[in-house]
Design a protein around this motif. Structure first.
Motif, PDB file in Angstrom:
ATOM      1  N   GLU A 159       1.049  -0.800  -0.118  1.00 43.46           N
ATOM      2  CA  GLU A 159       0.001   0.204  -0.309  1.00 43.46           C
ATOM      3  C   GLU A 159       0.704   1.434  -0.299  1.00 43.46           C
ATOM      4  OE1 GLU A 159      -2.688  -0.215   3.051  1.00 43.46           O
ATOM      5  OE2 GLU A 159      -4.220  -1.200   0.953  1.00 43.46           O
ATOM      6  N   ASP A 160       2.182   1.208   0.655  1.00 43.14           N
ATOM      7  CA  ASP A 160       2.669   2.325   0.761  1.00 43.14           C
ATOM      8  C   ASP A 160       3.362   2.569  -0.674  1.00 43.14           C
ATOM      9  OD1 ASP A 160       2.514   2.511   3.716  1.00 43.14           O
ATOM     10  OD2 ASP A 160       4.684   2.103   3.916  1.00 43.14           O
ATOM     11  N   ARG A 161       3.614   1.319  -1.474  1.00 38.06           N
ATOM     12  CA  ARG A 161       4.291   1.707  -2.835  1.00 38.06           C
ATOM     13  C   ARG A 161       3.017   2.045  -3.519  1.00 38.06           C
ATOM     14  NH1 ARG A 161       9.841  -0.615  -3.199  1.00 38.06           N
ATOM     15  NH2 ARG A 161      10.136  -1.927  -0.770  1.00 38.06           N
ATOM     16  N   ILE A 162       1.943   1.447  -3.802  1.00 34.33           N
ATOM     17  CA  ILE A 162       1.241   1.804  -4.716  1.00 34.33           C
ATOM     18  C   ILE A 162       0.757   3.563  -4.089  1.00 34.33           C
ATOM     19  CG2 ILE A 162      -1.914   1.830  -4.203  1.00 34.33           C
ATOM     20  CD1 ILE A 162      -1.577  -1.049  -4.467  1.00 34.33           C
ATOM     21  N   ALA A 163       0.796   3.582  -2.489  1.00 32.92           N
ATOM     22  CA  ALA A 163       0.433   5.563  -2.255  1.00 32.92           C
ATOM     23  C   ALA A 163       1.580   5.920  -3.494  1.00 32.92           C
ATOM     24  CB  ALA A 163       0.228   5.761  -1.100  1.00 32.92           C
ATOM     25  N   ASP A 164       2.523   6.145  -3.414  1.00 28.64           N
ATOM     26  CA  ASP A 164       3.761   6.433  -4.027  1.00 28.64           C
ATOM     27  C   ASP A 164       3.171   6.564  -6.278  1.00 28.64           C
ATOM     28  OD1 ASP A 164       5.252   6.925  -1.817  1.00 28.64           O
ATOM     29  OD2 ASP A 164       6.229   5.940  -1.778  1.00 28.64           O
ATOM     30  N   PHE A 165       3.208   5.192  -6.516  1.00 31.04           N
ATOM     31  CA  PHE A 165       2.831   4.904  -7.566  1.00 31.04           C
ATOM     32  C   PHE A 165       1.528   5.860  -8.421  1.00 31.04           C
ATOM     33  CE2 PHE A 165       1.438   2.206 -12.031  1.00 31.04           C
ATOM     34  CZ  PHE A 165       2.852   2.452 -11.994  1.00 31.04           C
ATOM     35  N   GLN A 166       0.399   6.324  -7.216  1.00 33.96           N
ATOM     36  CA  GLN A 166      -1.171   6.502  -7.581  1.00 33.96           C
ATOM     37  C   GLN A 166      -0.210   8.418  -7.622  1.00 33.96           C
ATOM     38  OE1 GLN A 166      -3.451   4.691  -5.108  1.00 33.96           O
ATOM     39  NE2 GLN A 166      -4.673   3.637  -6.244  1.00 33.96           N
ATOM     40  N   ALA A 167       0.880   9.014  -7.140  1.00 36.71           N
ATOM     41  CA  ALA A 167       0.493  10.146  -7.064  1.00 36.71           C
ATOM     42  C   ALA A 167       1.683  10.624  -7.919  1.00 36.71           C
ATOM     43  CB  ALA A 167       1.746  10.673  -5.483  1.00 36.71           C
ATOM     44  N   ALA A 168       2.538   9.610  -7.887  1.00 34.57           N
ATOM     45  CA  ALA A 168       3.614   9.719  -9.764  1.00 34.57           C
ATOM     46  C   ALA A 168       2.588  10.002 -11.315  1.00 34.57           C
ATOM     47  CB  ALA A 168       4.440   8.787  -9.929  1.00 34.57           C
ATOM     48  N   TYR A 169       1.703   8.645 -10.502  1.00 32.31           N
ATOM     49  CA  TYR A 169       0.956   8.975 -12.279  1.00 32.31           C
ATOM     50  C   TYR A 169      -0.016  10.083 -12.370  1.00 32.31           C
ATOM     51  CZ  TYR A 169      -3.825   8.172 -14.635  1.00 32.31           C
ATOM     52  OH  TYR A 169      -4.816   8.249 -15.234  1.00 32.31           O
TER      53      TYR A 169
ATOM     54  N   ASP B 125       0.721  13.015 -11.182  1.00 33.38           N
ATOM     55  CA  ASP B 125       1.778  13.807 -11.550  1.00 33.38           C
ATOM     56  C   ASP B 125       2.208  14.017 -13.054  1.00 33.38           C
ATOM     57  OD1 ASP B 125       1.165  14.816  -8.757  1.00 33.38           O
ATOM     58  OD2 ASP B 125       3.358  14.162  -8.040  1.00 33.38           O
ATOM     59  N   GLY B 126       1.924  12.806 -13.006  1.00 33.34           N
ATOM     60  CA  GLY B 126       2.035  12.893 -14.294  1.00 33.34           C
ATOM     61  C   GLY B 126       3.503  12.503 -14.999  1.00 33.34           C
ATOM     62  N   ASN B 127       4.459  11.943 -13.761  1.00 38.14           N
ATOM     63  CA  ASN B 127       5.649  11.901 -13.730  1.00 38.14           C
ATOM     64  C   ASN B 127       5.572  10.044 -14.186  1.00 38.14           C
ATOM     65  OD1 ASN B 127       8.681  11.683 -13.717  1.00 38.14           O
ATOM     66  ND2 ASN B 127       8.757  12.644 -11.582  1.00 38.14           N
ATOM     67  N   SER B 128       6.340   9.751 -16.110  1.00 37.72           N
ATOM     68  CA  SER B 128       6.423   8.907 -15.976  1.00 37.72           C
ATOM     69  C   SER B 128       8.253   8.560 -15.679  1.00 37.72           C
ATOM     70  CB  SER B 128       6.333   8.839 -17.848  1.00 37.72           C
ATOM     71  OG  SER B 128       5.939   7.855 -18.387  1.00 37.72           O
ATOM     72  N   ASP B 129       8.595   8.984 -15.282  1.00 39.66           N
ATOM     73  CA  ASP B 129      10.596   8.736 -14.695  1.00 39.66           C
ATOM     74  C   ASP B 129       9.908   7.884 -14.091  1.00 39.66           C
ATOM     75  OD1 ASP B 129      11.253  10.023 -17.770  1.00 39.66           O
ATOM     76  OD2 ASP B 129      11.923  11.407 -16.597  1.00 39.66           O
ATOM     77  N   ALA B 130       8.949   8.725 -12.425  1.00 37.80           N
ATOM     78  CA  ALA B 130       8.955   8.304 -11.781  1.00 37.80           C
ATOM     79  C   ALA B 130       8.582   6.709 -11.723  1.00 37.80           C
ATOM     80  CB  ALA B 130       9.219   9.568 -10.460  1.00 37.80           C
ATOM     81  N   LEU B 131       7.189   7.057 -12.820  1.00 35.34           N
ATOM     82  CA  LEU B 131       6.476   5.346 -11.759  1.00 35.34           C
ATOM     83  C   LEU B 131       7.212   4.523 -13.304  1.00 35.34           C
ATOM     84  CD1 LEU B 131       3.410   6.667 -13.934  1.00 35.34           C
ATOM     85  CD2 LEU B 131       3.533   6.244 -11.546  1.00 35.34           C
TER      86      LEU B 131
ATOM     87  N   ASP C 193       3.431   4.656 -23.454  1.00 37.40           N
ATOM     88  CA  ASP C 193       1.945   4.548 -24.234  1.00 37.40           C
ATOM     89  C   ASP C 193       1.037   4.321 -23.137  1.00 37.40           C
ATOM     90  OD1 ASP C 193       3.461   5.501 -25.798  1.00 37.40           O
ATOM     91  OD2 ASP C 193       3.402   3.545 -27.630  1.00 37.40           O
ATOM     92  N   LEU C 194       0.742   3.146 -22.218  1.00 42.97           N
ATOM     93  CA  LEU C 194       0.475   2.819 -21.502  1.00 42.97           C
ATOM     94  C   LEU C 194      -0.560   3.821 -20.537  1.00 42.97           C
ATOM     95  CD1 LEU C 194      -1.823   0.788 -19.990  1.00 42.97           C
ATOM     96  CD2 LEU C 194       0.272   0.493 -18.535  1.00 42.97           C
ATOM     97  N   ILE C 195       0.588   4.688 -19.642  1.00 36.68           N
ATOM     98  CA  ILE C 195       0.274   5.376 -18.717  1.00 36.68           C
ATOM     99  C   ILE C 195      -0.679   6.677 -20.369  1.00 36.68           C
ATOM    100  CG2 ILE C 195       1.805   7.432 -17.566  1.00 36.68           C
ATOM    101  CD1 ILE C 195       2.394   4.832 -16.172  1.00 36.68           C
ATOM    102  N   THR C 196       0.270   6.951 -21.397  1.00 37.73           N
ATOM    103  CA  THR C 196      -0.554   7.955 -21.818  1.00 37.73           C
ATOM    104  C   THR C 196      -1.984   7.649 -22.337  1.00 37.73           C
ATOM    105  OG1 THR C 196       1.533   8.721 -22.979  1.00 37.73           O
ATOM    106  CG2 THR C 196      -0.716   9.781 -24.664  1.00 37.73           C
ATOM    107  N   VAL C 197      -2.683   6.601 -22.827  1.00 37.15           N
ATOM    108  CA  VAL C 197      -3.298   6.750 -22.573  1.00 37.15           C
ATOM    109  C   VAL C 197      -4.616   6.350 -21.396  1.00 37.15           C
ATOM    110  CG1 VAL C 197      -5.286   4.200 -23.008  1.00 37.15           C
ATOM    111  CG2 VAL C 197      -3.494   5.130 -24.533  1.00 37.15           C
ATOM    112  N   VAL C 198      -4.101   5.525 -20.509  1.00 38.09           N
ATOM    113  CA  VAL C 198      -4.478   5.731 -18.924  1.00 38.09           C
ATOM    114  C   VAL C 198      -5.009   7.578 -18.871  1.00 38.09           C
ATOM    115  CG1 VAL C 198      -4.788   5.243 -17.064  1.00 38.09           C
ATOM    116  CG2 VAL C 198      -3.699   3.792 -18.292  1.00 38.09           C
ATOM    117  N   SER C 199      -4.100   7.792 -18.306  1.00 40.28           N
ATOM    118  CA  SER C 199      -4.241   9.715 -18.098  1.00 40.28           C
ATOM    119  C   SER C 199      -5.017   9.706 -18.854  1.00 40.28           C
ATOM    120  CB  SER C 199      -2.862   9.752 -18.442  1.00 40.28           C
ATOM    121  OG  SER C 199      -1.704   9.596 -17.486  1.00 40.28           O
ATOM    122  N   ALA C 200      -5.461   9.478 -20.549  1.00 40.38           N
ATOM    123  CA  ALA C 200      -6.131  10.450 -21.716  1.00 40.38           C
ATOM    124  C   ALA C 200      -7.602  10.661 -21.491  1.00 40.38           C
ATOM    125  CB  ALA C 200      -6.166  10.460 -23.351  1.00 40.38           C
TER     126      ALA C 200
END
Length: 169
Positions: A26-36, A38-44, A63-70
């Motif tokens: 859950e801690d790692r998920i919180a970090d992942f979701q925050a980076a997502y 924020d649009g920070n693909s490098d951190a993800l 590409d996956l992050i772009t589609v999910v974000s859009a």
């Protein structure tokens, strides 16, 4: 020697503590979701393990992050729906399912981790949402743009089966 066995057993049990793995996940998920969000693909990308990178290139990931974000936008809220910890000869695997409310719709995220504690690494991330489904409008737009991978869709006529009922004698 008498104390060695109980101490060793306690250490082994602590290493595969399911609640500890869930909390670490859950801690790692919180970090992942925050980076997502924020649009920070490098951190993800830095958060995913080598197993993830073996099957997904950086370009495919972006590409996956772009589609999910859009389609879904940033995360507004997320709550754990369930988790599973499985330890076997291949290691410890933790799966956490999150009910997530995105800006443009809801979805279910499934995070898969391998390892324990500091060695835990993200090996899978799935997002399921109606907003991620390809629509007929998407296909028409891809066809208009000349996408060679688009297969022409022809409407299917319903099959009407004739039934003959024998007259009753």
């Amino acid at each position: 020697m008498r104390l060695l066995f109980p101490a060793l057993a306690a250490l082994l049990l602590a290493a595969c503590n399911p609640v500890a793995n869930m909390n670490e996940g859950e801690d790692r998920i919180a970090d992942f979701q925050a980076a997502y969000s924020d649009g920070n693909s490098d951190a993800l990308w830095a958060m995913v393990g080598p197993e993830f990178r073996e099957v997904t290139s950086r370009e495919e990931f972006d590409d996956l992050i772009t589609v999910v974000s859009a389609r879904l936008g940033p995360i507004e809220s997320s709550e754990r729906e369930g988790f599973n910890v499985n330890t076997n000869t291949g290691g410890t695997f933790t799966t956490v399912q999150m009910a997530t409310q995105f800006e443009q719709g809801d979805g279910v995220e499934v995070y898969m981790f391998q390892g324990n504690g500091d060695d835990m690494r993200l090996v899978g991330w799935n997002v399921n949402s109606q907003r991620l489904m390809v629509t007929p409008e998407d296909i028409a737009g891809m066809a208009e743009q000349g996408d060679p991978e688009v297969v022409e869709i022809n409407p299917v006529e319903p099959v009407r089966e004739e039934r003959r009922i024998a007259p009753t004698p």
